[in-house]
Design a protein around this motif. Structure first.
Motif, PDB file in Angstrom:
ATOM      1  N   LYS A  82     147.152   8.369  59.706  1.00 59.52           N
ATOM      2  CA  LYS A  82     147.179   9.201  58.509  1.00 59.52           C
ATOM      3  C   LYS A  82     147.869  10.543  58.768  1.00 59.52           C
ATOM      4  N   ILE A  83     147.459  11.205  59.838  1.00 64.28           N
ATOM      5  CA  ILE A  83     147.901  12.590  60.038  1.00 64.28           C
ATOM      6  C   ILE A  83     149.348  12.675  60.531  1.00 64.28           C
ATOM      7  N   ALA A  84     149.738  11.785  61.468  1.00 67.33           N
ATOM      8  CA  ALA A  84     151.072  11.923  62.073  1.00 67.33           C
ATOM      9  C   ALA A  84     152.202  11.855  61.036  1.00 67.33           C
ATOM     10  N   PRO A  85     152.249  10.823  60.183  1.00 65.44           N
ATOM     11  CA  PRO A  85     153.362  10.788  59.218  1.00 65.44           C
ATOM     12  C   PRO A  85     153.259  11.900  58.171  1.00 65.44           C
ATOM     13  N   ALA A  86     152.019  12.257  57.780  1.00 66.72           N
ATOM     14  CA  ALA A  86     151.841  13.305  56.771  1.00 66.72           C
ATOM     15  C   ALA A  86     152.437  14.620  57.277  1.00 66.72           C
ATOM     16  N   LEU A  87     152.102  14.974  58.510  1.00 67.02           N
ATOM     17  CA  LEU A  87     152.581  16.238  59.072  1.00 67.02           C
ATOM     18  C   LEU A  87     154.090  16.198  59.339  1.00 67.02           C
ATOM     19  N   ALA A  88     154.565  15.060  59.824  1.00 71.01           N
ATOM     20  CA  ALA A  88     155.997  14.952  60.119  1.00 71.01           C
ATOM     21  C   ALA A  88     156.826  15.226  58.864  1.00 71.01           C
ATOM     22  N   CYS A  89     156.318  14.753  57.721  1.00 72.54           N
ATOM     23  CA  CYS A  89     157.059  14.929  56.464  1.00 72.54           C
ATOM     24  C   CYS A  89     156.865  16.312  55.859  1.00 72.54           C
ATOM     25  N   GLY A  90     155.984  17.135  56.434  1.00 74.28           N
ATOM     26  CA  GLY A  90     155.815  18.491  55.929  1.00 74.28           C
ATOM     27  C   GLY A  90     154.609  18.700  55.029  1.00 74.28           C
ATOM     28  N   ASN A  91     153.744  17.697  54.947  1.00 72.46           N
ATOM     29  CA  ASN A  91     152.512  17.847  54.168  1.00 72.46           C
ATOM     30  C   ASN A  91     151.427  18.479  55.028  1.00 72.46           C
ATOM     31  N   THR A  92     150.376  18.968  54.388  1.00 66.85           N
ATOM     32  CA  THR A  92     149.176  19.377  55.113  1.00 66.85           C
ATOM     33  C   THR A  92     148.051  18.434  54.691  1.00 66.85           C
ATOM     34  N   PHE A 103     153.813  10.489  68.922  1.00 68.27           N
ATOM     35  CA  PHE A 103     155.171  10.571  69.475  1.00 68.27           C
ATOM     36  C   PHE A 103     156.192  10.023  68.484  1.00 68.27           C
ATOM     37  N   TYR A 104     155.871   8.867  67.907  1.00 74.77           N
ATOM     38  CA  TYR A 104     156.819   8.208  67.007  1.00 74.77           C
ATOM     39  C   TYR A 104     157.153   9.099  65.803  1.00 74.77           C
ATOM     40  N   TYR A 105     156.109   9.574  65.114  1.00 74.41           N
ATOM     41  CA  TYR A 105     156.376  10.362  63.900  1.00 74.41           C
ATOM     42  C   TYR A 105     156.885  11.763  64.226  1.00 74.41           C
ATOM     43  N   ALA A 106     156.555  12.279  65.405  1.00 74.82           N
ATOM     44  CA  ALA A 106     157.139  13.564  65.809  1.00 74.82           C
ATOM     45  C   ALA A 106     158.655  13.466  65.730  1.00 74.82           C
ATOM     46  N   GLY A 107     159.182  12.377  66.214  1.00 73.54           N
ATOM     47  CA  GLY A 107     160.632  12.199  66.238  1.00 73.54           C
ATOM     48  C   GLY A 107     161.260  12.087  64.867  1.00 73.54           C
ATOM     49  N   TRP A 108     160.479  11.698  63.873  1.00 74.98           N
ATOM     50  CA  TRP A 108     161.029  11.609  62.510  1.00 74.98           C
ATOM     51  C   TRP A 108     161.153  12.977  61.829  1.00 74.98           C
ATOM     52  N   ALA A 109     160.336  13.940  62.259  1.00 76.96           N
ATOM     53  CA  ALA A 109     160.190  15.173  61.484  1.00 76.96           C
ATOM     54  C   ALA A 109     161.520  15.861  61.196  1.00 76.96           C
ATOM     55  N   ASP A 110     162.468  15.774  62.149  1.00 80.37           N
ATOM     56  CA  ASP A 110     163.761  16.437  61.926  1.00 80.37           C
ATOM     57  C   ASP A 110     164.872  15.420  61.631  1.00 80.37           C
ATOM     58  N   ARG A 129     158.286  21.377  63.435  1.00 81.15           N
ATOM     59  CA  ARG A 129     157.138  20.493  63.161  1.00 81.15           C
ATOM     60  C   ARG A 129     157.091  19.391  64.214  1.00 81.15           C
ATOM     61  N   ALA A 130     158.239  18.880  64.576  1.00 85.26           N
ATOM     62  CA  ALA A 130     158.302  17.817  65.593  1.00 85.26           C
ATOM     63  C   ALA A 130     157.655  18.295  66.889  1.00 85.26           C
ATOM     64  N   LYS A 131     157.959  19.522  67.285  1.00 88.05           N
ATOM     65  CA  LYS A 131     157.446  19.997  68.570  1.00 88.05           C
ATOM     66  C   LYS A 131     155.922  20.136  68.561  1.00 88.05           C
ATOM     67  N   TYR A 132     155.380  20.548  67.411  1.00 84.79           N
ATOM     68  CA  TYR A 132     153.914  20.579  67.310  1.00 84.79           C
ATOM     69  C   TYR A 132     153.340  19.171  67.498  1.00 84.79           C
ATOM     70  N   LEU A 133     153.986  18.191  66.852  1.00 85.02           N
ATOM     71  CA  LEU A 133     153.460  16.825  66.942  1.00 85.02           C
ATOM     72  C   LEU A 133     153.616  16.268  68.357  1.00 85.02           C
ATOM     73  N   PHE A 134     154.733  16.596  69.015  1.00 81.29           N
ATOM     74  CA  PHE A 134     154.901  16.175  70.414  1.00 81.29           C
ATOM     75  C   PHE A 134     153.806  16.801  71.282  1.00 81.29           C
ATOM     76  N   PRO A 157     153.496   1.660  66.569  1.00 85.55           N
ATOM     77  CA  PRO A 157     153.864   2.685  65.575  1.00 85.55           C
ATOM     78  C   PRO A 157     155.174   2.406  64.851  1.00 85.55           C
ATOM     79  N   THR A 158     156.049   1.598  65.446  1.00 85.96           N
ATOM     80  CA  THR A 158     157.334   1.330  64.792  1.00 85.96           C
ATOM     81  C   THR A 158     157.237   0.202  63.773  1.00 85.96           C
ATOM     82  N   SER A 159     156.095  -0.469  63.710  1.00 86.53           N
ATOM     83  CA  SER A 159     155.963  -1.694  62.919  1.00 86.53           C
ATOM     84  C   SER A 159     155.134  -1.441  61.658  1.00 86.53           C
ATOM     85  N   PRO A 160     155.736  -1.592  60.467  1.00 92.36           N
ATOM     86  CA  PRO A 160     154.996  -1.323  59.230  1.00 92.36           C
ATOM     87  C   PRO A 160     153.787  -2.236  59.080  1.00 92.36           C
ATOM     88  N   PHE A 161     152.696  -1.665  58.585  1.00 93.35           N
ATOM     89  CA  PHE A 161     151.439  -2.395  58.432  1.00 93.35           C
ATOM     90  C   PHE A 161     150.882  -2.121  57.044  1.00 93.35           C
TER      91      PHE A 161
END
Lengths: 287, 475
Positions: free
Chosen positions: B165-175, B127-134, B81-86, B446-450
């Motif tokens: 919306k999409i980056a963290p959702a996908l990184a965590c495995g949601n659609t 890029f940021y959330y891609a790195g979280w996926a794994d 999943r990370a590689k798709y997001l990258f 992207p690293t800063s919560p909002f």
């Protein structure tokens, strides 16, 4: 010689550190597990709910600004006071729940231990929930959790002491203040717990306890515009839905009931984090 | 002294806008069942394209596609999943110019903002959330995705809100099924093409365009497990009410009325720049805009004269001109709202000021505007204007500043300008807001919560915290 007639306790409400009767003058008969009369408890009204919210709001600035160390000390003090009154709680819990003295003793012990457990969280939850954020620029950037504000709690109908302590402690340890609707079925231990709270250095208004009809009071609490969050653990599905709808008016944080009543399980951090906000502060770095 | 600039237009040739667009469901573009609508360039009122409107049945198809894809997507190793997001992040960088021009055309924001702020942040977010996926097992929120996320986003930062919306959702495995705003659908539809280029499995991302009823269908669909909404507090309330009694997890990022507080010891020139960034960035179409300036009484006069001098140098006009500071208001409806509230400001007794600022004949425009003599009861001090309109209030003590800053049902952001660090931290502790910018404003990363306190919504986007919204609670 006739047997000495005992002096009974009048069970009142606990609002702003004081023990008033319901302004409505109403009360209801509380019976034990076998149907025997135990006492007349106050039946709190909408006005009592509002007074309790006012007291909780007034207590919030002081309590939320207290150091984490101080809040932890006070929660530990509550555990000490509860332990000191162990015999009284064992008999109240046994009467309310119809359990054996041994079982009631275990439940009281568990309530004391739960308070000690949460006391230790006061100065640790920030490390877990906060973060230093490596932004792409010359800025100091830090996120920290802060209490949501005034939280309404519909306490579980079962577990009049252990369940009650398990919903109050996680809310206040992080700096929130609360208004609690005690178990309607078994409200008496909640008022005795108030006596413990009142003698534990807990500032008045941090915890306010109301007895009476949950179905009547919870919607007033859920719709109150000066309440920031609501824990619906003790509400049935229908009441919970109605309260969640009312809570939407000022976008309260809502903790939905999850059907679990096993208070002996590891509680995790969820009850604390449900009523925490995250604040992120930025500042440039430069000379 | 006014400098004249030659026009420096960015070429719109770089983007190829199709005459009409369908919905993006299950990896392909399909016709919508509703009556198609037009999206216009707010700077010229020319029609850019005709866009399909998704009905409840279309939304249902999209949710079904997302549900089906969820099985595949959530079962992929996080590293895949990370590689798709990258990949997606890289394609966004490759096509950044095209996306920036399209964003400015559809939204009206100056190209220098879409090029230098929106697009870099969009790529960085992926890029940021891609790195979280794994690495989810290290984040502390569990590793179990929720399922299908229904996401509804606003028109002020169309592509950036999509990324949030999409980056963290996908990184965590949601659609996801995402509905872009009615007035700014084009970059989301170009993003759909990017998903195709990245070979993202069909159904992982679905884009349904339409108006409020399409959004309501997304949020209300019984097979949606997660609702994420950015928009008005009014709609946020309706959503919060509609999910009552369900198991849907919700995050809401809503309105704001941020105080930007300037103390007498602040570096005035920096503060003036911060005030300008705070309220005139993106035409003030920013939920965290510093729309209430609270200035300490002793420096109010000096600060306001500097501010007015600075505002006189702002250049309003063609969003595609690289020198433009202030672009077009996004829609006629939004312009009407800004006008109405500004008129209310005058009617309630505040003093209105704008620099000399000729407005183009065509399109939707509003000059930078400052109201002084504003009191807390004025509508312009209480209601979110969402336009280039600043309300100025004064204070004498730090306690009064806190009192006034917090006197709002909102709690999204705040600004503090002071050279004294202890005072800055004292203020930051007391401001009931999710983001506090001190000696800066409107910074995002992207690293800063909002996200907000109180009626500005709940949940956080960005950072480790942003993962929580898309994972099952551990209990």
């Amino acid at each position: 010689m006739s047997e000495r007639l005992s002096v009974r306790k009048t069970y009142k409400l606990y609002i702003g550190g004081a023990f008033p009767r319901s302004e409505s003058g109403r009360s209801y008969a509380v019976t034990g597990a076998k149907g025997e009369f135990l006492a007349n408890a106050s039946k709190a009204s909408r006005k009592d709910v509002r007074d309790a919210v006012t007291a909780a709001r007034k207590a919030f600035p002081g309590w939320s600004a207290a150091t984490a160390y101080n809040r932890g000390q006070i929660l530990y003090r509550i555990a000490e006071m509860l332990e000191g009154r162990r015999a009284q709680f064992v008999s109240e819990v046994a009467e309310a729940d119809g359990v054996s003295g041994k079982k009631a003793g275990e439940l009281v012990d568990a309530a004391v231990d739960r308070l000690v457990w949460y006391a230790g969280w006061s100065d640790k939850i920030s490390s877990l929930r906060g973060s230093s954020n490596p932004v792409a620029g010359p800025y100091f950037n830090l996120s920290t959790p802060e209490p949501t504000g005034v939280v309404g709690i519909v306490a579980p109908p079962m577990g009049p002491l252990f369940g009650l302590v398990s919903v109050i402690a996680p809310v206040i340890v992080t700096g929130n203040t609360c208004v609690v609707i005690a178990s309607e079925r078994a409200p008496l231990p909640s008022i005795t717990l108030a006596e413990v709270l009142a003698t534990s250095d807990l500032p008045g208004g941090v915890v306010n306890i109301l007895t009476g009809s949950a179905a009547e009071m919870a919607p007033w609490l859920a719709g109150h515009m000066d309440v920031n969050g609501i824990d619906l653990t003790g509400a049935d599905a229908e009441l919970a839905q109605r309260c969640e709808e009312l809570a939407a008016e000022n976008l309260k944080r809502v903790l939905r009931p999850n059907g679990k009543t096993d208070w002996t399980a590891d509680p995790g951090t969820g009850r604390m984090t449900a009523f925490l906000e995250t604040k992120t502060v930025w500042h440039p770095i430069g000379i | 002294m006014i400098f004249e600039y030659a026009p420096a237009p960015e070429s719109r040739e770089v983007v190829d806008i199709r005459p009409s667009y369908g919905l993006f469901i299950n990896g392909e573009f399909v016709d919508g069942s509703g009556t198609p609508f037009k999206t216009v360039n707010p700077a010229s009122e020319e029609t850019l394209a005709e866009v399909a409107a998704a009905t409840e049945a279309d939304v249902d198809r999209a949710v079904q596609a997302a549900r089906k894809a969820f099985g595949v997507w959530s079962a992929l190793p996080g590293s895949e999943r990370a590689k798709y997001l990258f990949r997606i992040a890289r394609i966004i960088q490759e096509r950044a110019r095209e996306l920036a021009v399209l964003e400015s055309l559809d939204n009206g924001k100056p190209i220098k903002e879409s090029r230098d702020v929106d697009l870099p942040l969009v790529a960085a977010h992926f890029f940021y959330y891609a790195g979280w996926a794994d690495k989810l097992q290290y984040a502390g929120y569990g590793t179990t995705p929720l399922g299908v996320a229904g996401q509804v986003i606003p028109w002020n930062f169309p592509l950036l809100m999509l990324a949030w919306k999409i980056a963290p959702a996908l990184a965590c495995g949601n659609t996801v099924v995402l509905k872009p705003a009615e007035t700014t659908p084009l970059t989301a539809l170009l993003f759909a093409e990017i998903c195709q280029q990245a070979d993202l499995p069909p159904g992982v991302v679905n884009i349904v365009t339409g108006a409020g009823d399409t959004g309501a269908a997304v949020v209300g669909h019984p097979d949606v497990d997660k609702v994420a909404f950015t928009g008005s507090t009014e709609v946020g309330r309706l959503i919060a009410k509609s999910v009552a009694g369900t198991n849907k997890k919700v995050t809401l990022e809503l309105g704001g009325k941020a105080a930007n507080i300037v103390f007498d010891d602040a570096a005035i020139d920096q503060a003036v720049e911060g005030i300008v960034t705070g309220i005139f960035f993106n035409q003030g179409h920013v939920c965290c805009a510093g729309s209430r300036l609270l200035v300490q009484e002793s420096v109010a006069e000096e600060l306001l004269s500097s501010l007015k001098r600075r505002l006189s140098t702002l250049r309003l006009g063609d969003p595609l001109d690289k020198n433009t500071d202030i672009g077009a208001i996004n829609s006629a409806a939004q312009l009407a709202k800004i006008r109405e509230l500004s008129e209310a400001g005058e009617a309630e007794g505040a003093d209105r000021w704008s620099p000399a600022c000729p407005l183009p004949d065509k399109g939707f425009w509003f000059p930078p505007t400052v109201f002084t003599g504003v009191s807390q009861s004025h509508r312009i001090a209480r209601e979110e204007i969402f336009g280039p309109v600043l309300s100025v209030l004064t204070f004498r003590t730090p306690a009064e500043a806190v009192e006034k800053a917090n006197n709002t049902p909102y709690g999204l952001s705040a600004g503090v300008w002071t050279e004294k660090a202890s005072r800055m931290l004292w203020m930051a502790n007391r401001l009931r807001a999710g983001v506090v910018w001190s000696n800066t404003f409107n910074k995002f990363d992207p690293t800063s919560p909002f996200g907000g306190y109180k009626e500005s919504g709940y949940g956080r986007e960005g950072g480790r915290h942003g993962l929580e919204a898309y994972l099952k609670e551990i209990s």
